[in-house]
Design a protein around this motif. Sequence first.
Motif, PDB file in Angstrom:
ATOM      1  N   VAL A 131      35.525  31.722  47.007  1.00 37.77           N
ATOM      2  CA  VAL A 131      36.282  32.148  48.178  1.00 37.77           C
ATOM      3  C   VAL A 131      36.237  33.671  48.228  1.00 37.77           C
ATOM      4  O   VAL A 131      36.543  34.341  47.235  1.00 37.77           O
ATOM      5  CB  VAL A 131      37.737  31.661  48.121  1.00 37.77           C
ATOM      6  CG1 VAL A 131      38.519  32.198  49.321  1.00 37.77           C
ATOM      7  CG2 VAL A 131      37.794  30.140  48.081  1.00 37.77           C
ATOM      8  N   LEU A 132      35.855  34.200  49.362  1.00 34.24           N
ATOM      9  CA  LEU A 132      35.741  35.641  49.540  1.00 34.24           C
ATOM     10  C   LEU A 132      37.088  36.207  49.982  1.00 34.24           C
ATOM     11  O   LEU A 132      37.707  35.712  50.929  1.00 34.24           O
ATOM     12  CB  LEU A 132      34.676  35.959  50.584  1.00 34.24           C
ATOM     13  CG  LEU A 132      34.233  37.414  50.716  1.00 34.24           C
ATOM     14  CD1 LEU A 132      33.660  37.939  49.406  1.00 34.24           C
ATOM     15  CD2 LEU A 132      33.191  37.541  51.835  1.00 34.24           C
ATOM     16  N   VAL A 133      37.530  37.255  49.290  1.00 34.66           N
ATOM     17  CA  VAL A 133      38.832  37.873  49.562  1.00 34.66           C
ATOM     18  C   VAL A 133      38.628  39.354  49.848  1.00 34.66           C
ATOM     19  O   VAL A 133      37.865  40.040  49.156  1.00 34.66           O
ATOM     20  CB  VAL A 133      39.781  37.697  48.359  1.00 34.66           C
ATOM     21  CG1 VAL A 133      41.004  38.605  48.482  1.00 34.66           C
ATOM     22  CG2 VAL A 133      40.219  36.244  48.241  1.00 34.66           C
ATOM     23  N   LEU A 136      33.771  33.026  56.057  1.00 34.75           N
ATOM     24  CA  LEU A 136      35.226  33.079  56.075  1.00 34.75           C
ATOM     25  C   LEU A 136      35.735  34.024  54.983  1.00 34.75           C
ATOM     26  O   LEU A 136      35.289  33.973  53.843  1.00 34.75           O
ATOM     27  CB  LEU A 136      35.802  31.680  55.870  1.00 34.75           C
ATOM     28  CG  LEU A 136      35.471  30.671  56.982  1.00 34.75           C
ATOM     29  CD1 LEU A 136      36.011  29.295  56.627  1.00 34.75           C
ATOM     30  CD2 LEU A 136      36.049  31.135  58.310  1.00 34.75           C
ATOM     31  N   VAL A 137      36.682  34.874  55.358  1.00 35.67           N
ATOM     32  CA  VAL A 137      37.269  35.844  54.433  1.00 35.67           C
ATOM     33  C   VAL A 137      38.793  35.714  54.517  1.00 35.67           C
ATOM     34  O   VAL A 137      39.356  35.635  55.605  1.00 35.67           O
ATOM     35  CB  VAL A 137      36.855  37.289  54.781  1.00 35.67           C
ATOM     36  CG1 VAL A 137      37.445  38.263  53.758  1.00 35.67           C
ATOM     37  CG2 VAL A 137      35.350  37.425  54.849  1.00 35.67           C
ATOM     38  N   GLU A 189      36.189  38.366  40.527  1.00 36.28           N
ATOM     39  CA  GLU A 189      35.390  39.521  40.160  1.00 36.28           C
ATOM     40  C   GLU A 189      35.093  40.340  41.407  1.00 36.28           C
ATOM     41  O   GLU A 189      35.118  39.827  42.532  1.00 36.28           O
ATOM     42  CB  GLU A 189      34.088  39.107  39.472  1.00 36.28           C
ATOM     43  CG  GLU A 189      33.156  38.291  40.354  1.00 36.28           C
ATOM     44  CD  GLU A 189      31.876  37.911  39.619  1.00 36.28           C
ATOM     45  OE1 GLU A 189      31.761  38.248  38.431  1.00 36.28           O
ATOM     46  OE2 GLU A 189      31.003  37.291  40.262  1.00 36.28           O
ATOM     47  N   HIS A 190      34.819  41.607  41.182  1.00 32.66           N
ATOM     48  CA  HIS A 190      34.495  42.504  42.281  1.00 32.66           C
ATOM     49  C   HIS A 190      33.115  42.158  42.831  1.00 32.66           C
ATOM     50  O   HIS A 190      32.196  41.868  42.072  1.00 32.66           O
ATOM     51  CB  HIS A 190      34.506  43.947  41.766  1.00 32.66           C
ATOM     52  CG  HIS A 190      34.627  44.960  42.852  1.00 32.66           C
ATOM     53  ND1 HIS A 190      33.542  45.411  43.559  1.00 32.66           N
ATOM     54  CD2 HIS A 190      35.708  45.605  43.354  1.00 32.66           C
ATOM     55  CE1 HIS A 190      33.944  46.307  44.436  1.00 32.66           C
ATOM     56  NE2 HIS A 190      35.243  46.442  44.348  1.00 32.66           N
ATOM     57  N   CYS A 191      32.999  42.166  44.136  1.00 34.62           N
ATOM     58  CA  CYS A 191      31.690  41.920  44.743  1.00 34.62           C
ATOM     59  C   CYS A 191      30.783  43.132  44.510  1.00 34.62           C
ATOM     60  O   CYS A 191      31.173  44.270  44.781  1.00 34.62           O
ATOM     61  CB  CYS A 191      31.831  41.689  46.242  1.00 34.62           C
ATOM     62  SG  CYS A 191      32.587  40.122  46.660  1.00 34.62           S
ATOM     63  N   THR A 213      35.333  38.097  44.889  1.00 30.42           N
ATOM     64  CA  THR A 213      35.042  36.670  44.898  1.00 30.42           C
ATOM     65  C   THR A 213      35.976  35.963  43.923  1.00 30.42           C
ATOM     66  O   THR A 213      36.028  36.313  42.738  1.00 30.42           O
ATOM     67  CB  THR A 213      33.589  36.393  44.480  1.00 30.42           C
ATOM     68  OG1 THR A 213      32.709  37.038  45.411  1.00 30.42           O
ATOM     69  CG2 THR A 213      33.306  34.901  44.475  1.00 30.42           C
ATOM     70  N   PHE A 214      36.709  34.993  44.430  1.00 33.63           N
ATOM     71  CA  PHE A 214      37.530  34.115  43.590  1.00 33.63           C
ATOM     72  C   PHE A 214      36.755  32.825  43.378  1.00 33.63           C
ATOM     73  O   PHE A 214      36.377  32.157  44.334  1.00 33.63           O
ATOM     74  CB  PHE A 214      38.880  33.827  44.245  1.00 33.63           C
ATOM     75  CG  PHE A 214      39.904  34.883  43.985  1.00 33.63           C
ATOM     76  CD1 PHE A 214      40.923  34.665  43.057  1.00 33.63           C
ATOM     77  CD2 PHE A 214      39.849  36.095  44.636  1.00 33.63           C
ATOM     78  CE1 PHE A 214      41.875  35.644  42.801  1.00 33.63           C
ATOM     79  CE2 PHE A 214      40.788  37.085  44.388  1.00 33.63           C
ATOM     80  CZ  PHE A 214      41.808  36.867  43.476  1.00 33.63           C
ATOM     81  N   GLN A 215      36.536  32.496  42.109  1.00 36.51           N
ATOM     82  CA  GLN A 215      35.754  31.295  41.790  1.00 36.51           C
ATOM     83  C   GLN A 215      36.679  30.215  41.218  1.00 36.51           C
ATOM     84  O   GLN A 215      37.359  30.438  40.209  1.00 36.51           O
ATOM     85  CB  GLN A 215      34.660  31.600  40.785  1.00 36.51           C
ATOM     86  CG  GLN A 215      33.766  30.396  40.505  1.00 36.51           C
ATOM     87  CD  GLN A 215      32.606  30.754  39.597  1.00 36.51           C
ATOM     88  OE1 GLN A 215      32.764  30.816  38.380  1.00 36.51           O
ATOM     89  NE2 GLN A 215      31.442  31.003  40.200  1.00 36.51           N
TER      90      GLN A 215
END
Length: 247
Positions: free
Chosen positions: A161-163, A188-189, A222-224, A241-243
């Motif tokens: 999931v992109l944050v 989607l963000v 982690e940081h993109c 990115t949240f995994q």
Amino acid sequence: MSLTPTSRSPRPSRAAPPASPPTVSPVLELNVGGEFYTTTVGTLRKLPGSKLADMFSSSAKACTDAEGRFFIDRPGTYFGAILDYLRSGQLPKQHIPEVYREAQFYEIKPLVKILEDMPQIFGEQVARKQFLLRVPGYSENLELMVRLARAEAVAARCSNVLVCAVRTEEDAAHCAESLRVLEADKRLVVKFGPWKAAPAIRDLLDSVRMDIEAQGYQVAYEHCSKKTFQPKSGAYEYFYTFQFTWW
């Protein structure tokens, strides 16, 4: 003529009434969510007005299990700490958040107040939660992240999931173009911020991780990097990115 007082015969002394035996509080056996405890009615009624005292008032309807023990439909693991406080004022030394939750449920107000001053509860209730109340839409964003992760979980071990996290209005302006590009690409963000509080972006991200893990999910972030995230405009430093790992 002199008056001589007449002598009176002494009255017979009355026997003192027999002393009443000391009142003994009845002993009760409790089944609290499958955990068994033995205590007295006096202990349970120690704090009038508490939910626990009301449960065992003379007018309350008792619920019993198959063995005749009084039943409370509540997790029983930490009930012993509640009894210890009512019996002798003893405070818990471990599992403070769990005991705090039970003290709130049973409305043991003096214990609730004491626990709120302990570092574990003070930090959560006064510091972290008060910060999160200043982050617009925080709870709704958590729910959205979980929904997006579950939607991508079919036949996959992990979901990403992109944050986007922006602390200030200036940060938000820097990443506005990147968000437009991602939206055009139908990516989607979930966007957090900006907020008016001291904690930094890393503090917010840690809170997001903690609250999602509290729901039972295994998640890391982690940081993109420029390599893995390259929208047509910059500002990748605001994206993470949240995994979610499923198995």
